[in-house]
Structures are given as C-alpha cells and as structure tokens.
Design a protein around this motif. Structure first.
Motif, PDB file in Angstrom:
ATOM      1  N   ASP A  37       0.878  -1.153   0.008  1.00 46.17           N
ATOM      2  CA  ASP A  37      -0.027  -0.003   0.007  1.00 46.17           C
ATOM      3  C   ASP A  37       0.912   1.075  -0.046  1.00 46.17           C
ATOM      4  OD1 ASP A  37      -2.403   1.345   0.096  1.00 46.17           O
ATOM      5  OD2 ASP A  37      -2.370   1.647   2.110  1.00 46.17           O
ATOM      6  N   GLY A  38       0.896   1.730  -1.070  1.00 44.02           N
ATOM      7  CA  GLY A  38       1.775   3.103  -0.982  1.00 44.02           C
ATOM      8  C   GLY A  38       3.077   3.123  -1.334  1.00 44.02           C
TER       9      GLY A  38
ATOM     10  N   GLN B 149       4.379   6.589  -2.764  1.00 47.79           N
ATOM     11  CA  GLN B 149       3.477   7.181  -3.164  1.00 47.79           C
ATOM     12  C   GLN B 149       2.859   8.436  -2.501  1.00 47.79           C
ATOM     13  OE1 GLN B 149       0.398   4.721  -4.782  1.00 47.79           O
ATOM     14  NE2 GLN B 149      -1.438   6.113  -4.070  1.00 47.79           N
TER      15      GLN B 149
ATOM     16  N   ASP C  31       0.633  12.068  -2.304  1.00 46.85           N
ATOM     17  CA  ASP C  31      -0.460  12.627  -2.435  1.00 46.85           C
ATOM     18  C   ASP C  31      -0.501  13.771  -3.620  1.00 46.85           C
ATOM     19  OD1 ASP C  31      -1.865  10.384  -1.513  1.00 46.85           O
ATOM     20  OD2 ASP C  31      -2.273  11.450   0.361  1.00 46.85           O
TER      21      ASP C  31
END
Length: 108
Positions: free
Chosen positions: A25-26, A42, A44
C-alpha cells in the motif's frame, strides 16, 4: 522515488530493467537478481520535475546503458515513457517516465 502511483511506476521501471516488482500500500520496490533495489513512494501532492528547468528540480536521474538507442527508445516508448523535446547530446536520449521524472538511455 516519490510519485503519484508507486505500483504503476514500479511496474514501468521493473519492465524496463527486467527487475522483480514488489508492491504494498503506497510503496513499491524493484529488485535486480544481484540485490540492487529502487523504491517508490506514493505522494498525494506529487509535482513532476521540470527539466531542464529548476522550478521543480528533477529529484533523481537514472542513466540506463543500452546497446542501441533506436531499439531502446522504441522499447521505453512502448512501456509508456515520453521522449523529452530537449535532447542535448548525441550518445544519449532523454525521456520522461510516466510520472514525469527524466531518465536517459545511453550508449557506452
């Protein structure tokens, strides 16, 4: 390497370098058989680099050695890279990965 989609960018570089892709995740890693690793995080509010300008610095830069620039160019364009309009050399070509980071294909 910061990016808007860690898994997608890891798949791009993993395919380009023929390295194993691992995602969570991310976060994502690509790893060579010899253990070398590049990680992707990742972000945002990611803002792509502005090369050759420095309003948004390039953040990182990879040079990938290829035997043939034309064949290498065809391969990375098929993977989703874009060719940068500014090409300052004859023994290398500048491309942008899907997140906008510049990288070069170079001949020895």
């Amino acid at each position: 390497m910061d990016c808007p989609d860690a898994a997608a960018l890891a798949r791009f570089y993993g395919a380009m370098l023929d390295w194993k892709v691992e995602t969570s995740d991310g976060w994502a890693d690509i790893r060579a058989d010899n253990g070398n690793c590049i990680s992707f995080q990742q972000v945002d509010d990611f803002r792509a680099p502005d090369w050759p300008g420095q309003e948004h610095p390039q953040q990182m830069h990879l040079d990938v050695i290829v035997d043939d620039l034309d064949a290498g160019e065809k391969a990375v364009l098929e993977l989703g890279a874009g060719k940068h309009p500014h090409q300052p050399g004859k023994t290398f070509r500048v491309f942008l990965d899907p997140a906008g980071h510049p990288f070069c294909l170079c001949v020895n």
